[in-house]
Structure formats: C-alpha cells, structure tokens
Design a protein around this motif. Structure first.
Motif, mmCIF file in Angstrom:
data_model
loop_
_atom_site.group_PDB
_atom_site.id
_atom_site.type_symbol
_atom_site.label_atom_id
_atom_site.label_comp_id
_atom_site.label_asym_id
_atom_site.label_seq_id
_atom_site.Cartn_x
_atom_site.Cartn_y
_atom_site.Cartn_z
ATOM 1 N N GLN A 48 -21.465 30.971 27.217
ATOM 2 C CA GLN A 48 -21.318 32.368 27.180
ATOM 3 C C GLN A 48 -22.791 32.774 27.730
ATOM 4 O O GLN A 48 -22.603 33.739 28.556
ATOM 5 N N PHE B 108 -13.989 32.475 20.026
ATOM 6 C CA PHE B 108 -14.903 32.173 21.143
ATOM 7 C C PHE B 108 -14.235 32.549 22.539
ATOM 8 O O PHE B 108 -13.195 32.300 23.085
ATOM 9 N N LEU C 299 -23.286 28.493 5.095
ATOM 10 C CA LEU C 299 -23.694 29.778 6.019
ATOM 11 C C LEU C 299 -25.010 30.393 5.588
ATOM 12 O O LEU C 299 -25.915 30.606 6.341
ATOM 13 N N HIS D 179 -14.738 32.713 25.650
ATOM 14 C CA HIS D 179 -14.843 31.934 26.940
ATOM 15 C C HIS D 179 -13.611 30.849 26.786
ATOM 16 O O HIS D 179 -13.617 30.121 27.934
ATOM 17 N N GLU E 111 -22.032 31.178 13.961
ATOM 18 C CA GLU E 111 -21.646 30.941 12.633
ATOM 19 C C GLU E 111 -20.262 30.465 12.691
ATOM 20 O O GLU E 111 -19.843 29.552 11.896
ATOM 21 N N ALA E 112 -19.550 30.925 13.601
ATOM 22 C CA ALA E 112 -17.985 30.191 13.617
ATOM 23 C C ALA E 112 -18.001 28.853 14.152
ATOM 24 O O ALA E 112 -17.457 27.922 13.601
ATOM 25 N N ALA E 113 -19.086 28.621 15.035
ATOM 26 C CA ALA E 113 -19.093 27.187 15.272
ATOM 27 C C ALA E 113 -19.530 26.209 14.057
ATOM 28 O O ALA E 113 -18.954 25.120 13.961
ATOM 29 N N ILE E 114 -20.566 26.615 13.407
ATOM 30 C CA ILE E 114 -21.111 26.063 12.391
ATOM 31 C C ILE E 114 -20.123 25.669 11.334
ATOM 32 O O ILE E 114 -19.728 24.720 10.716
ATOM 33 N N ALA E 115 -19.395 26.642 11.009
ATOM 34 C CA ALA E 115 -18.190 26.845 9.878
ATOM 35 C C ALA E 115 -16.872 25.793 10.432
ATOM 36 O O ALA E 115 -16.544 25.231 9.444
ATOM 37 N N VAL F 136 -20.432 26.408 22.481
ATOM 38 C CA VAL F 136 -20.217 27.659 22.370
ATOM 39 C C VAL F 136 -21.340 28.794 22.978
ATOM 40 O O VAL F 136 -20.978 29.684 23.707
ATOM 41 N N LYS G 267 -24.663 36.237 16.801
ATOM 42 C CA LYS G 267 -24.713 35.372 15.466
ATOM 43 C C LYS G 267 -23.608 34.766 15.169
ATOM 44 O O LYS G 267 -23.336 33.771 14.583
ATOM 45 N N GLY G 268 -22.428 35.602 15.209
ATOM 46 C CA GLY G 268 -21.072 35.232 14.727
ATOM 47 C C GLY G 268 -20.727 34.052 15.424
ATOM 48 O O GLY G 268 -19.714 33.214 14.773
ATOM 49 N N GLN G 269 -21.068 33.922 16.573
ATOM 50 C CA GLN G 269 -20.354 32.949 17.531
ATOM 51 C C GLN G 269 -20.906 31.840 16.825
ATOM 52 O O GLN G 269 -20.130 30.713 16.805
ATOM 53 N N ASN H 213 -14.939 36.348 15.370
ATOM 54 C CA ASN H 213 -15.823 35.391 16.023
ATOM 55 C C ASN H 213 -14.824 34.381 16.613
ATOM 56 O O ASN H 213 -15.346 33.285 16.596
ATOM 57 N N PHE I 7 -13.762 35.073 9.313
ATOM 58 C CA PHE I 7 -14.901 36.053 9.214
ATOM 59 C C PHE I 7 -14.346 37.501 9.375
ATOM 60 O O PHE I 7 -13.197 37.830 10.155
ATOM 61 N N ARG J 184 -7.104 28.718 13.972
ATOM 62 C CA ARG J 184 -8.105 28.056 14.005
ATOM 63 C C ARG J 184 -8.848 27.248 12.821
ATOM 64 O O ARG J 184 -9.187 26.160 12.972
ATOM 65 N N ASN K 293 -19.967 27.211 2.002
ATOM 66 C CA ASN K 293 -20.067 26.554 3.205
ATOM 67 C C ASN K 293 -21.453 26.475 3.629
ATOM 68 O O ASN K 293 -21.690 26.078 4.957
#
Lengths: 281, 253
Positions: free
Chosen positions: A201, B98, B53, B100, A181-185, A197, A177-179, B96, B92, B158, B51
C-alpha cells in the motif's frame, strides 16, 4: 425540475436541460484545453523566433549558427544514452537507500534509527555538487579511485535516497493503524505485516512522487559531467561549445534534449499514474 | 465446563490513566457474551487485551489453555501471544480489509501467510466462509466496491477462515449506516448459532438481548454487572446500567 407535475411534459424536458448544461460544461472544458494548447504553441513560436536572427520592428533577434548545430547534433545526442544510464542506475540505488532509511526511521532500535536520521541529515546538509566531487576527487587521496560514472551514480544515489526517504516515510505513514492491527490479529509477524500489508500500500502511494524524482534526476545527472569522465549530454555540449566558442548553440541543443527527455518521462509517468488510479483500489 | 477464555485481575494503564481495574471474566465454550457500556468505559480495551493488540499492564489472560502473563518478555512470551492470536479471530469497527487485495485474497491471506496452508485448500475454506456470510458472488471484487455492511461480512469471513476458537467483535456495527446494521447482525447471529464462542463489544441492545447468553456491563474500567440478558434488561441493579439501558430505549445514545 420545479414541481412533481403529473403532465409528464416537464419530466421529459428536465433531463434534456441537464443534458444541455452538461454539454455546455464539457464545451467549456474543451475550449479551455484548446486555448491553453494554442497559447503554448504561440509561446513556443516566440521562443523559436527569438533565435531566428530576423529583424523584428527594428530589433534584431539572436542569430545562431545552424551549421554548428547540424555538425554537432549527433555528437551531443550521443550523450543521451549515458544520461539515461546514470539516471536509471542512480534511481535504483536511491530507491533502495530510501526504503532502508524510511524503515530505519520506524525502528525502535536506537542505533538503527540513529543511522537513518544521521544519513538523511548529513546528505541533505551538503551540496550534491560537493558530494560528486568528494567521491571522484577526494577519495583518491585515500587510495580509493572510482570511475566518473561510479562516483556520479554513488553521489546521485546517496543524495536522492536521502530526499526520497521522506517520500517513502510518508508512504508508510499513509497506511492506517487499523491495517497493521488487522494483520497482527490474523497472527502475522511484524515482517509479514510489513511485506504483505504495509509495503504494497505504501508503494502505491510512493510511485508517483518517485517518478518526479526520476525526472529531476535526469537533469541533475548533468552535474556528473563535472568529473569529465562521463560523456553524457551536458559534458558533450560544453566540450564542443567551449572548443569552438559556440556555447550558445551547444547549450540550446542540450536544453532541448533535456526538455524532450523530461516531456517523454512525464508522459510515461502520467500513463502509469492513470493506471494506478484506475487499478483495483 | 471449563472456561475457554479466562481473564484474571487485568489492569491496563494508558500513561497515568487507569482504564481497566482488576477486571476478571470467564467465557465458557460456545457462549456468546456481550460487553456494553458507555464510550470510555474500557470495554474495547478489555477486548483488545485478550489478543494482545493492547499489552495489559498486570494480570493474566488464558485462552483455550494458553496462559499469558501481562508483563512477560522474551521469545517464549511472544510465541504464546502468537498462539493466542491464532485461537482468536477479530472483527474491527472499521473493517480493516486489505484494500490492495480482492475479497478472496483478503480471506485466504491469513491461512496462507500465517499458517502456511496450501493455497487450494485455503481457497476452498475461504469460499465456504464467504458463502456463510452470503458474499461468495463478490469474491473477485475489491473492498472499495463493497458497501460497509458487505465489508464487515467479508471481515467476519476472513476471521472465521483462520478457524479460531473464539471470535472477538469490537463494535462491529458502529461504523455502519443504520440500514446496513441488520445484515451484519444476522451474520453474527448465524455464527453464534453454529456454536462459535463470541465476545461482542456492542451498542446494539437488541442484539445483546436476543443473542447473548450473558451481558457484561462496564463502567469506569470495571465490570459492574454480569447477568443473563432478560434479568439485566428487566431489572438492572446498578443505576448506571439503568441509565445506559434507558438511554438506548429512548434512542438518544
């Protein structure tokens, strides 16, 4: 090392002991592999011997007609191309369908979610053999005539797509889920998040099991011979086997071809897997 | 000065659980605000609502002049949320990154994909920010080969490369081995000194005391204190604040 002795002697000895232990372990692993290899060889020899026609302790082993094998080898081998063609086309179709079905399963739009689960349920609930016949024999009644190859690829693709959608779903679920969220943020849209993202994977996770499915499919492609119009390995083997009443030899040949094909494909798959494992992760 | 972040009467329910109760906060430009409180007090949820989330249940959030109502719907609402996310950078607890993508690819991903920035320009900007966090020499490594502290510093780079107006930190050092916490806090201190507006959910009382302009204490979904760090740590008013500070002092968190 028993103590932090200051003599230096003990300190020097200790690594070499570790070295010895390591070597012993390595030797053991090597021995295991060698013995497994030898045993494989013996089992293979026994299998071959079983079909040699020799007398063994008064028991006569199976006699096969090598003349027939020599005469029909090329004919049956000629089906390898068709077998691989059916498998490759079907796996491409299956992969596309599986991905769509897995994404549909994540959808919050009821009809899309329903379509995905309906497809998987219907296809998994009916035999592959029936599906092949359905496309080849039942559809003509509705005025839709498909070639044997097309019907076979359609059936195999739809069937494997349904099963593989579970692999892809697991792949998508393996991305935390963190992946997302990081993309959304970062401001990514849902589509960008999926494409940049999540999917890369998930694919890495899904590639090895997809290889397994492909290997299984090369064997299930034999079912397409039932249409009588795809001249792949199984079709050719049953044709010459029945015509000359040499089904034993014909099927043994087909079995060897399928076995060799899966061995090669398994090897290719293991190479790909090692690459993926070594890769940039 | 007009606040750059303004949260008004924010409520958040998880199912029937009331985790934020009419919370209002203001953050001025260039201000560093630390949010402390026991786990479950709602501090992370508050940060994540800023934000979007987490979708707040009621109330409004305003970031740099963009005002978003909690229960909005439709395209315009989504566009507003998107714009708010462009103005906020987030770091975070679990980094988090990426996995890859290389470090550099991680850092340019936002500007290139989201802002459509020219790749060469994004790389230049990314390298500046990696240099700021002291990890330019790791730009071609993959996250797996970095320590936790290094991962978090890349995550900060980032977020900074999106050139946000406000940085949100959600317990940035809580997942780190103790000996790696310092390097991340130092980078955060540097970002604060450079004039970034920061909202930091943290358990690091030392950091709050040294770097924060203001410390907010949360308990049971409410803000129970809003003080300058010196006042707060020397004369906590609420007994719950006192208990919290005492616990960290004796090291039994």
């Amino acid at each position: 090392m028993r103590s932090d002795s200051t003599t230096g002697h003990v300190v020097k000895l200790a690594p070499s002991q570790a070295e010895l232990l390591y070597e012993a372990q390595q030797r053991q692993a090597r021995n295991f592999r060698t013995n497994v290899g030898l045993s494989w060889g013996i089992l293979l020899l026994i299998l071959v011997y079983l079909f040699s026609g020799q007398n063994f302790l008064g028991i006569k082993t199976i006699q096969i007609d090598f003349e027939f094998i020599r005469n029909n080898m090329i004919f049956i081998a000629g089906g390898l191309g068709e077998t691989l063609l059916v498998s490759v086309l079907s796996i491409v179709l299956a992969t596309i369908l599986a991905l769509l079905a897995a994404l549909g399963r994540l959808s919050t739009i009821p009809p899309v979610y329903a379509l995905s689960t309906f497809y998987v349920s219907l296809i998994r609930g009916t035999p592959l053999y029936l599906q092949i016949f359905f496309f080849f024999l039942a559809l003509p009644q509705l005025g839709i005539v498909l070639t044997g190859l097309f019907a076979g690829v359609l059936a195999l693709g739809l069937n494997y797509g349904a099963y593989m959608s579970e692999i892809f779903r697991a792949g998508l679920a393996s991305v935390g889920k963190g992946q997302r969220e990081a993309a959304i943020a970062l401001g990514m849209t849902p589509w960008q998040t999926m494409k940049r993202v999540v999917l890369p994977q998930a694919m890495r996770f899904a590639i090895p099991p997809t290889g397994n499915e492909f290997i299984a499919m090369t064997k299930d492609s034999a079912l397409v011979s039932a249409t009588g119009f795809v001249h792949e390995v199984m079709w050719r083997a049953t044709r010459v086997g029945r015509a000359q009443f040499h089904n034993l030899e014909a099927l043994i040949m087909a079995a060897i071809f399928y076995w060799l094909m899966t061995l090669v494909l398994s090897y290719v798959q293991s190479v790909i897997e090692t690459r993926l494992a070594k890769g940039d992760r | 000065m007009a606040p750059i972040v303004q949260v008004s009467k924010l409520d958040k329910y998880f199912g029937r659980l009331h985790v934020l109760k009419e919370v209002s906060i203001d953050v001025a430009p260039r201000e560093v605000v630390c949010l402390i409180g026991r786990s479950g007090s709602g501090k992370s949820t508050l940060l994540r609502c800023i934000n979007f989330l987490e979708e707040p249940s009621f109330g409004t959030i305003e970031v740099d002049g963009l005002k978003v109502e909690a229960h909005g719907k439709g395209k315009e609402h989504r566009q507003l949320i998107h714009d708010v996310r462009l103005k906020t950078g987030m770091v975070f607890q679990e980094f988090n990154l990426f996995p890859h993508m290389s470090v550099l690819e991680n850092v340019i991903e936002g500007p290139v994909t989201v802002k459509g920035m020219d790749r060469a320009k994004a790389i230049q900007l990314a390298e500046e920010n990696l240099d700021r966090v002291g990890l330019l020499f790791k730009k071609d490594e993959y996250p797996m080969r970095l320590s936790g502290g290094q991962k978090q510093r890349v995550a900060i780079a980032r977020a900074l490369t999106m050139e946000p107006k406000v940085m949100l930190f959600d317990e940035p050092t809580s997942a780190l081995d103790p000996e790696l916490i310092g390097e991340v806090l130092n980078v955060m201190k540097k970002v604060a000194t450079d004039g970034m507006t920061m909202l930091v959910v943290t358990h690091e009382m030392g950091f709050a005391r040294e770097v924060a302009d203001r410390v907010l204490v949360m308990a049971d979904g409410e803000i129970i204190e809003d003080e300058k760090p010196d006042n707060l740590f020397n004369q906590p008013k609420d007994p719950r604040t006192k208990a919290l500070i005492d616990r960290y002092r004796t090291g039994t968190t």
